[in-house]
Motif scaffolding. Structure first.
Motif, short mmCIF file in Angstrom:
data_model
loop_
_atom_site.label_atom_id
_atom_site.label_comp_id
_atom_site.label_asym_id
_atom_site.label_seq_id
_atom_site.Cartn_x
_atom_site.Cartn_y
_atom_site.Cartn_z
N TYR B 35 24.02 41.89 27.03
CA TYR B 35 25.46 42.02 27.28
C TYR B 35 25.79 43.07 28.33
CZ TYR B 35 25.71 39.36 22.97
OH TYR B 35 25.55 38.39 22.03
N MET B 36 26.96 42.94 28.92
CA MET B 36 27.48 43.97 29.81
C MET B 36 28.98 44.14 29.51
SD MET B 36 27.46 41.90 33.44
CE MET B 36 28.51 40.46 33.74
N TYR B 37 29.52 45.22 30.01
CA TYR B 37 30.94 45.51 29.79
C TYR B 37 31.66 45.31 31.10
CZ TYR B 37 35.08 48.44 28.87
OH TYR B 37 36.37 48.91 28.72
N VAL B 38 32.82 44.66 31.08
CA VAL B 38 33.60 44.44 32.30
C VAL B 38 35.08 44.73 32.04
CG1 VAL B 38 34.28 42.79 34.10
CG2 VAL B 38 32.01 42.64 33.08
N ALA B 39 35.69 45.49 32.96
CA ALA B 39 37.14 45.73 32.92
C ALA B 39 37.64 45.65 34.34
CB ALA B 39 37.44 47.10 32.32
N LYS B 40 38.87 45.18 34.52
CA LYS B 40 39.45 45.09 35.86
C LYS B 40 40.81 45.76 35.88
CE LYS B 40 36.88 41.02 37.15
NZ LYS B 40 36.78 39.90 38.06
N CYS B 41 41.21 46.14 37.08
CA CYS B 41 42.45 46.90 37.23
C CYS B 41 43.05 46.59 38.59
CB CYS B 41 42.08 48.37 37.11
SG CYS B 41 43.30 49.53 37.67
N LYS B 42 44.33 46.21 38.63
CA LYS B 42 45.00 45.95 39.90
C LYS B 42 45.37 47.27 40.58
CE LYS B 42 45.29 41.40 39.63
NZ LYS B 42 44.31 40.67 40.43
N GLU B 43 45.51 47.26 41.89
CA GLU B 43 45.89 48.46 42.64
C GLU B 43 47.22 49.00 42.10
OE1 GLU B 43 46.37 47.80 46.82
OE2 GLU B 43 46.42 49.94 47.31
N GLY B 44 47.26 50.30 41.88
CA GLY B 44 48.49 50.93 41.40
C GLY B 44 48.66 50.88 39.89
N GLU B 45 47.75 50.20 39.21
CA GLU B 45 47.82 50.14 37.75
C GLU B 45 46.67 50.95 37.15
OE1 GLU B 45 48.02 46.04 36.54
OE2 GLU B 45 49.80 45.65 37.76
N SER B 46 46.60 51.01 35.82
CA SER B 46 45.49 51.69 35.15
C SER B 46 44.61 50.66 34.47
CB SER B 46 46.03 52.64 34.07
OG SER B 46 46.87 53.60 34.65
N PHE B 47 43.37 51.07 34.20
CA PHE B 47 42.48 50.17 33.46
C PHE B 47 43.00 50.02 32.04
CE2 PHE B 47 39.30 51.00 36.74
CZ PHE B 47 38.72 49.74 36.84
N SER B 48 43.16 48.80 31.60
CA SER B 48 43.40 48.59 30.18
C SER B 48 42.05 48.23 29.57
CB SER B 48 44.44 47.49 29.97
OG SER B 48 44.03 46.33 30.66
N GLN B 49 42.04 47.73 28.38
CA GLN B 49 40.75 47.53 27.72
C GLN B 49 39.88 46.48 28.42
OE1 GLN B 49 42.45 46.43 23.95
NE2 GLN B 49 41.63 44.37 24.22
N GLY B 50 38.61 46.78 28.45
CA GLY B 50 37.67 45.82 28.99
C GLY B 50 37.02 45.07 27.84
N LYS B 51 35.98 44.33 28.15
CA LYS B 51 35.31 43.63 27.05
C LYS B 51 33.82 43.47 27.31
CE LYS B 51 36.79 39.18 28.88
NZ LYS B 51 37.54 37.95 28.66
N ILE B 52 33.12 43.30 26.22
CA ILE B 52 31.69 43.01 26.27
C ILE B 52 31.53 41.51 26.49
CG2 ILE B 52 29.60 42.88 24.83
CD1 ILE B 52 30.04 45.70 25.71
N VAL B 53 30.75 41.16 27.52
CA VAL B 53 30.51 39.75 27.83
C VAL B 53 29.00 39.55 28.00
CG1 VAL B 53 32.76 39.48 28.98
CG2 VAL B 53 30.74 40.11 30.33
N PRO B 54 28.53 38.31 27.96
CA PRO B 54 27.09 38.10 28.18
C PRO B 54 26.68 38.63 29.55
CG PRO B 54 28.09 36.13 27.26
CD PRO B 54 29.22 37.07 27.60
N TYR B 55 25.51 39.27 29.63
CA TYR B 55 25.02 39.77 30.91
C TYR B 55 24.76 38.59 31.85
CZ TYR B 55 22.09 41.69 34.54
OH TYR B 55 21.60 42.06 35.76
N GLY B 56 25.20 38.73 33.08
CA GLY B 56 24.94 37.67 34.05
C GLY B 56 25.68 37.94 35.34
#
Lengths: 356, 356
Positions: B35-56
């Motif tokens: 597994y890996m963890y991924v979170a995304k954030c738009k410019e000017g915003e803050s990171f909200s919660q990310g999630k654990i997804v299958p590694y790939g």
């Protein structure tokens, strides 16, 4: 890479001459086009033929050298539509050669010169309806060479991806009379033995912060000084620089810390053609401040006059407008590119319309 | 980022304590985990919660700032399995803080300190069967912060991706008694006002060529000198350096061109604990050549003795082995990390087994 073995897509929209773009509103921003070119190569092998695929996100290992260690090169060149509807690209062999040099520096496998040029041609042809009408802009072409595959440690990439995408663009700077530059006497862009002399992705993100700060103070761009002495001018954030005094046009030498620009080289040749003496040599800030004229060159900016330079508290104004050499050189170059004057130098490469 | 809202995956294999790995054969190479963890954030915003997804592989725009302009930061830290089967990570707050500093330098939005630490914990917990048995290695954790989204020009990324993956690893260097370093007097790693002081991806690919050349001449690694004077030592390709003479342990200061290493900081503290005087100051090549002992520190290399340094035609040999301070410091550090001695410093963060 014979075109026959990599057939170009035939879109249902292929009869439309132009994509649905508001050409007048183009700036230097991404307008996604229909297709891109992708080729891959394992470590120790050579690139075989790539293919044209629909433009879109690519899939890459989180453990790839481009994502972890900045192992990547890019190029930038343009396709132009002439009044008689030919589509041509400018000196793609020069970009191919620069990518070869960069790949050697970053321990990557590059495409051959022919593969590079063929990939650019295929990308333009597949996206030909995105090449703006004459006078409305150009199709900017962005070849990338990136370390893909998975490598946890700092090492050559187990796989390299060569990708070419394109976007119609208008002007790079939103300026009327010329750029207002700030000389940065604290930060440098490159150092001896680094990657300043190749088009490595690593030269660019370190500059973003400095560029934003300069822009927030009303400047158009930054002019960097050399890291070794802090006395000589090097280049702007994304273009080369020239100064003019009398009959002499001077630009810093490509000795490893500045990019050997294709436009820089072409403009030097054009200036010589009209009787100017062009010197590639160290140019001090003092000389810059005493110049009559200053201008930048690059694929994105073409030739752009510098109106003012600010160094510490000193601000100097330069000749711009119709009387400026930069205006004349810009016209000479764009007239060749747009097919308004004959290309006697063999700089333009035509995209074969028959293949479409 | 409450764990409840980002439930951990329940694999059918979750009852197996260990993944199918030949632990004895681990080096510093990628062994993909689950597994890996991924979170995304738009410019000017803050990171909200990310999630654990299958590694790939991840999907990313060809026009993203990480692929075109090297807008990316990474971190490296490790998870350790103790003899009584607790899984712990070493000072993740220090890596989080360093990512914050780096993000400021590269105009990126970072995750908060808590988000960073939580993401690392979740990644380790999801991959806990990949944490090697005690004494067989560690789980190397690689957080990445990359400019995603699409931006044609050199500018802050319209989107930022925070990703954490992991791989079990063994030793970084295949050395017995110590490293054989070559002092590079031609190339530099960083320059004043650059990105040498943050863990930017742009610091690494420029070094690959130099490293390969050094290795082909029989050296283990390169030691870089400062770009400003060419007289002072800075760091190796991927770790900090210390010299020892008498009771004094010296290491170059973190004044912008060397990485403020977490292991560097921890080893300085441990050396002081046992009565050494630790000086952070400019260290000249001359002093290096006269030192009694030299060693490198870093998450990947831990503490590694330097056996020889070659500068031009001069080759100097240093104390290594049982009598060396580096051997003692390495033991002190790994004993804390592996839970063999009590962690009185509060450096270790336990991964809560209940969440698994």
């Amino acid at each position: 890479m014979a075109p026959a073995s990599s057939p170009l897509p035939i879109s249902s929209e292929s009869d439309e001459k132009y994509a649905n773009v508001k050409w007048e509103e183009l700036g230097f921003a991404l307008t996604p086009t229909d297709y891109m070119y992708v080729a891959k190569c394992k470590e120790g092998e050579s690139f075989s033929q790539g293919k044209i695929v629909p433009y879109g996100d690519i899939s890459i290992s989180p453990c790839s050298p481009i994502l972890n260690y900045g192992q990547g090169l890019f190029e930038g060149l343009k396709a132009y539509r002439t009044e008689d509807d030919r589509i041509r690209i400018f000196r793609p062999d020069q970009n191919a050669l620069r990518m070869l040099t960069g790949a050697e520096r970053l321990c990557m496998t590059p495409p051959s010169l022919d593969q590079f040029v063929e990939a650019v041609k295929q990308t333009v042809l597949a996206n030909k309806k995105w090449v703006p009408p004459p006078g409305k802009g150009t199709l900017y072409i962005r070849p990338l060479l990136i370390g893909s595959g998975a490598s946890l440690g700092v090492a050559p990439a187990p796989e390299t991806t060569f990708l070419v995408y394109a976007s119609p663009v208008g002007g790079y700077h939103k300026v009327s009379s010329g750029l207002n530059l700030k000389v940065d006497h604290k930060h440098h862009r490159a150092h001896s033995g680094g990657t300043g002399g190749v088009k490595s992705c690593t030269n660019y993100s370190p500059v973003v912060k400095l560029l934003l700060e300069a822009k927030s103070s009303g400047f158009s761009d930054i002019l960097f000084l050399d890291a070794a002495t802090g006395r000589n001018i090097e280049e702007l954030s994304a273009c080369n620089i020239f100064i003019v005094k009398g009959n002499i046009v001077s630009t810093p030498p490509t000795s490893g810390t500045i990019l050997p620009g294709v436009t820089r080289k072409s403009i030097s040749e054009l200036a010589r053609d009209i009787g100017y003496q062009v010197q590639e040599r160290d140019v001090s800030v003092d000389e810059l401040l005493e110049a009559e004229e200053v201008f930048g060159t690059g694929t994105a900016v073409v030739v752009t006059a510098v109106e003012t330079v600010t160094f510490h508290d000193k601000k100097v104004k330069y000749r711009t407008g119709e009387a400026a050499l930069s205006t004349k050189l810009r016209s000479m170059l764009t007239n060749i590119q747009m097919g308004i004057v004959e290309d006697k130098k063999g700089w333009m490469v035509e995209i074969d319309r028959c293949q479409g």
